[in-house]
Design a protein around this motif. Sequence first.
Motif, PDB file in Angstrom:
ATOM      1  N   SER A 222      30.159  35.792   0.938  1.00  0.00           N
ATOM      2  CA  SER A 222      31.457  35.214   1.718  1.00  0.00           C
ATOM      3  C   SER A 222      31.041  34.517   2.957  1.00  0.00           C
ATOM      4  CB  SER A 222      32.642  36.369   2.044  1.00  0.00           C
ATOM      5  OG  SER A 222      32.704  36.997   0.667  1.00  0.00           O
ATOM      6  N   THR A 223      32.198  33.855   3.514  1.00  0.00           N
ATOM      7  CA  THR A 223      31.986  33.051   4.591  1.00  0.00           C
ATOM      8  C   THR A 223      33.322  33.516   5.472  1.00  0.00           C
ATOM      9  OG1 THR A 223      32.174  30.859   5.961  1.00  0.00           O
ATOM     10  CG2 THR A 223      32.963  30.890   3.732  1.00  0.00           C
ATOM     11  N   ARG A 224      33.339  33.502   6.616  1.00  0.00           N
ATOM     12  CA  ARG A 224      34.444  33.703   7.592  1.00  0.00           C
ATOM     13  C   ARG A 224      35.307  32.397   7.751  1.00  0.00           C
ATOM     14  NH1 ARG A 224      30.784  36.628  11.225  1.00  0.00           N
ATOM     15  NH2 ARG A 224      31.121  38.909  10.925  1.00  0.00           N
ATOM     16  N   TYR A 225      34.794  31.227   7.344  1.00  0.00           N
ATOM     17  CA  TYR A 225      35.349  30.178   7.426  1.00  0.00           C
ATOM     18  C   TYR A 225      36.058  29.576   6.164  1.00  0.00           C
ATOM     19  CZ  TYR A 225      32.537  29.733  11.704  1.00  0.00           C
ATOM     20  OH  TYR A 225      32.224  30.342  13.265  1.00  0.00           O
ATOM     21  N   GLN A 248      27.682  34.721   8.129  1.00  0.00           N
ATOM     22  CA  GLN A 248      27.749  34.419   9.487  1.00  0.00           C
ATOM     23  C   GLN A 248      27.126  35.717  10.140  1.00  0.00           C
ATOM     24  OE1 GLN A 248      30.543  33.773   8.024  1.00  0.00           O
ATOM     25  NE2 GLN A 248      30.121  31.451   8.311  1.00  0.00           N
ATOM     26  N   ASP A 249      26.832  36.924   9.338  1.00  0.00           N
ATOM     27  CA  ASP A 249      25.961  37.961   9.916  1.00  0.00           C
ATOM     28  C   ASP A 249      24.611  37.772   9.659  1.00  0.00           C
ATOM     29  OD1 ASP A 249      28.540  39.333  10.436  1.00  0.00           O
ATOM     30  OD2 ASP A 249      28.559  40.415   8.513  1.00  0.00           O
ATOM     31  N   LEU A 250      24.316  36.782   8.825  1.00  0.00           N
ATOM     32  CA  LEU A 250      22.770  36.352   8.381  1.00  0.00           C
ATOM     33  C   LEU A 250      22.383  35.490   9.466  1.00  0.00           C
ATOM     34  CD1 LEU A 250      22.880  36.659   4.480  1.00  0.00           C
ATOM     35  CD2 LEU A 250      22.381  38.603   6.435  1.00  0.00           C
ATOM     36  N   CYS A 251      23.512  34.311   9.635  1.00  0.00           N
ATOM     37  CA  CYS A 251      23.220  33.322  10.452  1.00  0.00           C
ATOM     38  C   CYS A 251      24.577  32.786  11.205  1.00  0.00           C
ATOM     39  CB  CYS A 251      22.607  32.091   9.514  1.00  0.00           C
ATOM     40  SG  CYS A 251      22.353  30.747  10.690  1.00  0.00           S
ATOM     41  N   ALA A 252      24.528  33.036  12.432  1.00  0.00           N
ATOM     42  CA  ALA A 252      26.053  33.076  13.164  1.00  0.00           C
ATOM     43  C   ALA A 252      26.305  31.365  13.253  1.00  0.00           C
ATOM     44  CB  ALA A 252      25.848  33.316  14.556  1.00  0.00           C
ATOM     45  N   PRO A 283      14.272  38.169   3.513  1.00  0.00           N
ATOM     46  CA  PRO A 283      15.372  37.922   4.481  1.00  0.00           C
ATOM     47  C   PRO A 283      16.158  36.738   4.363  1.00  0.00           C
ATOM     48  CG  PRO A 283      13.593  39.347   5.522  1.00  0.00           C
ATOM     49  CD  PRO A 283      13.276  38.731   4.373  1.00  0.00           C
ATOM     50  N   THR A 284      17.297  36.886   4.540  1.00  0.00           N
ATOM     51  CA  THR A 284      17.922  35.376   4.739  1.00  0.00           C
ATOM     52  C   THR A 284      18.151  35.383   5.971  1.00  0.00           C
ATOM     53  OG1 THR A 284      18.951  35.480   2.653  1.00  0.00           O
ATOM     54  CG2 THR A 284      20.107  34.161   4.064  1.00  0.00           C
ATOM     55  N   THR A 285      17.787  34.217   6.663  1.00  0.00           N
ATOM     56  CA  THR A 285      18.025  33.732   8.077  1.00  0.00           C
ATOM     57  C   THR A 285      18.397  32.355   8.184  1.00  0.00           C
ATOM     58  OG1 THR A 285      15.856  33.068   8.389  1.00  0.00           O
ATOM     59  CG2 THR A 285      16.170  35.475   8.658  1.00  0.00           C
ATOM     60  N   CYS A 286      18.885  31.898   9.367  1.00  0.00           N
ATOM     61  CA  CYS A 286      18.938  30.529   9.544  1.00  0.00           C
ATOM     62  C   CYS A 286      17.862  29.648   9.025  1.00  0.00           C
ATOM     63  CB  CYS A 286      19.399  30.218  11.112  1.00  0.00           C
ATOM     64  SG  CYS A 286      20.788  30.952  11.857  1.00  0.00           S
ATOM     65  N   ALA A 287      16.786  30.100   8.870  1.00  0.00           N
ATOM     66  CA  ALA A 287      15.585  29.341   8.532  1.00  0.00           C
ATOM     67  C   ALA A 287      15.422  29.292   7.039  1.00  0.00           C
ATOM     68  CB  ALA A 287      14.239  29.988   9.199  1.00  0.00           C
ATOM     69  N   SER A 288      16.387  29.919   6.391  1.00  0.00           N
ATOM     70  CA  SER A 288      16.437  29.835   4.984  1.00  0.00           C
ATOM     71  C   SER A 288      16.697  28.500   4.255  1.00  0.00           C
ATOM     72  CB  SER A 288      17.266  31.239   4.430  1.00  0.00           C
ATOM     73  OG  SER A 288      16.408  32.471   4.935  1.00  0.00           O
ATOM     74  N   GLY A 289      17.525  28.003   5.302  1.00  0.00           N
ATOM     75  CA  GLY A 289      18.048  26.706   4.769  1.00  0.00           C
ATOM     76  C   GLY A 289      17.211  25.452   4.718  1.00  0.00           C
ATOM     77  N   ASP A 290      15.936  25.752   5.475  1.00  0.00           N
ATOM     78  CA  ASP A 290      15.154  24.620   5.756  1.00  0.00           C
ATOM     79  C   ASP A 290      14.403  24.287   4.315  1.00  0.00           C
ATOM     80  OD1 ASP A 290      15.768  24.749   8.251  1.00  0.00           O
ATOM     81  OD2 ASP A 290      14.035  26.013   8.970  1.00  0.00           O
TER      82      ASP A 290
END
Length: 290
Positions: A222-225, A248-252, A283-290
């Motif tokens: 899910s997404t908070r948005y 957002q808990d994985l990448c704010a 782990p899913t982090t902000c870098a996972s989208g690269d």
Amino acid sequence: MLPWRNIRTLLPALALAVAAATAAPAAATAQSSQTSDATSSGWNDYSCKPSARHPRPVVLVHGTLGNSVDNWLGLAPYLVDRGYCVFSLDYGQLPGVPLFHGLGPVDKSAGQLSSYVDRVLAATGTSKVDLVGHSQGGMMPRYYLKFLGGAAKVNALVGLAPSNHGTTLSGLTKLLDLFPGLDDAVAKAAPGLMDQVAGSDFLNRLNAGGDTVPGVRYTVISTRYDEVVTPYRSQFLAGPDVKNVVLQDLCASDLSEHLTIGMTDRLAFHEAANALDPEHATPTTCASGD
């Protein structure tokens, strides 16, 4: 272009789903052409045989107003590139309404999913599939699992912003109470929409006695948005073998809303892949989208 009579009939229904109306571009191509394009892109290839690494085919289940191609132009190639056999179906079609599907009664759509899963199992020679669904497509399979014998044929269900406990559309569904007869008009024009309103008879039946069935792993992403399935925590499931994830808990800094979480968000794709193959999850982090 839709005949004016069809447009006029669907206006109340589409008004309730206006935030989702861009989910499927109004392409001019026929559905058969779309399916051909999907096959040439590597999915809906019925000659595909699952590998030892990924032994189950993945069936993608589009959302309301989506279809088997446009909803999955991001995720389907993502999974194919990682070695999965990937398939997608159309369901919930209304007569005279091309491309924008998922508007029929949700229980009838679950029957279409049941038939499609059997087709995929026969083509691939496997005994179970994994399901990944967006919005209604993450909720509707639960009816298949609970009432149509799907639990014996499904290993995992991954929902991207699923409408598991219905939606208030950020409060817009309360307008139904202010206009007598509007809910009946919407139900007649597009019953799949009314089935997803929080507190509907369909959802009460679906969720009675618990959210899950034994033997199936569930993941909700899910997404908070989210502005369509609201409040976003209504998407969560309770029960054994359930994992509820908020991006957002994985990448704010992730700004995905209802459409992008299913169509373009690489963090959501990475977390979905983790759910399909937990033994090799990373782990899913902000870098996972690269």
